[in-house]
Scaffold this active site. Sequence first.
Site, PDB file in Angstrom:
ATOM      1  CB  SER A   1      -6.192   2.497  -0.451  1.00 48.80           C
ATOM      2  OG  SER A   1      -5.403   3.025   0.378  1.00 48.80           O
TER       3      SER A   1
ATOM      4  CD  GLU B   1      -3.435  -3.561   2.547  1.00 51.43           C
ATOM      5  OE1 GLU B   1      -3.710  -2.115   1.986  1.00 51.43           O
ATOM      6  OE2 GLU B   1      -4.146  -3.968   3.869  1.00 51.43           O
TER       7      GLU B   1
ATOM      8  CG  HIS C   1      -0.983   8.985   4.450  1.00 46.49           C
ATOM      9  ND1 HIS C   1      -1.508   9.740   3.554  1.00 46.49           N
ATOM     10  CD2 HIS C   1      -1.772   7.965   4.142  1.00 46.49           C
ATOM     11  CE1 HIS C   1      -2.792   9.471   2.554  1.00 46.49           C
ATOM     12  NE2 HIS C   1      -1.796   7.670   2.788  1.00 46.49           N
TER      13      HIS C   1
ATOM     14  CG  ASP D   1      -1.950   0.822   1.638  1.00 44.23           C
ATOM     15  OD1 ASP D   1      -1.915   1.699   0.648  1.00 44.23           O
ATOM     16  OD2 ASP D   1      -3.059   1.097   1.261  1.00 44.23           O
TER      17      ASP D   1
ATOM     18  CG  HIS E   1      -2.463   7.932  -1.306  1.00 44.84           C
ATOM     19  ND1 HIS E   1      -3.716   7.844  -1.817  1.00 44.84           N
ATOM     20  CD2 HIS E   1      -2.800   8.084  -0.483  1.00 44.84           C
ATOM     21  CE1 HIS E   1      -4.174   6.509  -0.764  1.00 44.84           C
ATOM     22  NE2 HIS E   1      -3.434   6.907   0.344  1.00 44.84           N
TER      23      HIS E   1
ATOM     24  CG  ASP F   1      -1.195   4.556   2.435  1.00 40.73           C
ATOM     25  OD1 ASP F   1      -1.215   5.818   1.817  1.00 40.73           O
ATOM     26  OD2 ASP F   1      -1.958   4.242   2.950  1.00 40.73           O
TER      27      ASP F   1
END
Length: 428
Positions: free
Chosen positions: A79, A252, A261, A31, A392, A257
């Site tokens: 996502s 995953e 962030h 991710d 993103h 991710d």
Amino acid sequence: MKYIISLGAISLFSSALYANTPKNIIYMIGDGMGPAYTSAYRYYSDDPATKDVETTIFDHLLTGMARTFPDDHTYVTDSAAGATALSTGHKSYNGAIAVDTHKKPLLTMLEIAKQKNMTTALVATSQINHATPASFAAHNSHRKNYNEIADDYIDNKINAQFPVDLLLGGGQKYFIREDRDLIAEFKSAGYVYKNQLATLDSLNQIPAIGLFADIALPYVVDSGENHLTLMTKKTLELLDNHNQEGFFAMIEGSQIDWCGHANDIRCAMGEMNDFAQAVTLAKQFVDSHPDTLLVITADHSTGGLTLGSLGEYKWETEIIKDVSVSASKLATELATAPDINATWKQFVKWPLSKEQLDALKKAKQIDGDALFTAVRKVINDKSYTGWTTGGHTAIDVPVFAYGMGSEQLRGHLNNTDIAQTLIDYIKQ
């Protein structure tokens, strides 16, 4: 001009097309793992004692790139929309959990696999009902409806059975609630339940559910444990022993991710290393089970990560390695520390300059958010790590494929092409 194709030719073409149809599919999603992350991991893993830069598992498996845009004009996916595309072969809106733009359910590849009596598995380091895993076994108009999504793991029956045979990740608070105890329902249906990662080794049967945190598992850099690697190892062991009709597993690396962030490069490299080790295990499984296809990709890239910043032609990996905790944990420790310098030295090998120390002291006087921002700036600036956003980006993501049928996943693809190829394989 007329073209005449005999039935025999069609038959031969069909046989050739599906001659390499895999029995098992391992689908791994990093991710937020855009191409800058796999490049960063290569340099981060490099042995500085050697002249060459060593390659990684990602370099060996790369087969192409994929477009990630959602079904709107933003070009930047979240996502949920990304996972919906990767699970169903259809684009949708940001926030959609396996539903189309009219909020109607879309059939997922996991559901198709279950219809074919394949064994199914979902593994994540986030809560198991987070956007990516949810988009394989649930249907909801919005990704934040965590309780409803968790309910779907029981209510969304396939052939009168729960959709997923093995679930591993976090999310206890969503499965054991005042209004509904889903774990009790899983147990009544014959599932084994584990609530501590330390007991995962003792799990020896499917169906099973393991929830190892209230929400998400801790960052690798803070816990010192490669959670995804441990769960992947157990998942492949269990699936190998429960594999009459083949299996489908989605695994995953969720928190690549989350670190993106946070613009936290040390955190991101910890999660990337865990994901790389899990991918290595999956490749080894394919090597010993040649009827298996391994596909790895990302739903999008996060943070606008770049290697090199502030006008300098360098990226200092040793600076990053010398930080032993995430920026968020470091900021939390500094927030209550009577001596910022002394506490910094407990977690970081290189010293603060006077300017850096002054910046941290000033930020601490404001609030915790300001301190966190100041901490990550010190680390990013000193390592020459750049970020463009806390969200993103729309850049293409890498695609990796290995094993039976991998030849169909080469070149420049749409994310829906990946899904459609896997769905076609499952349907055979």
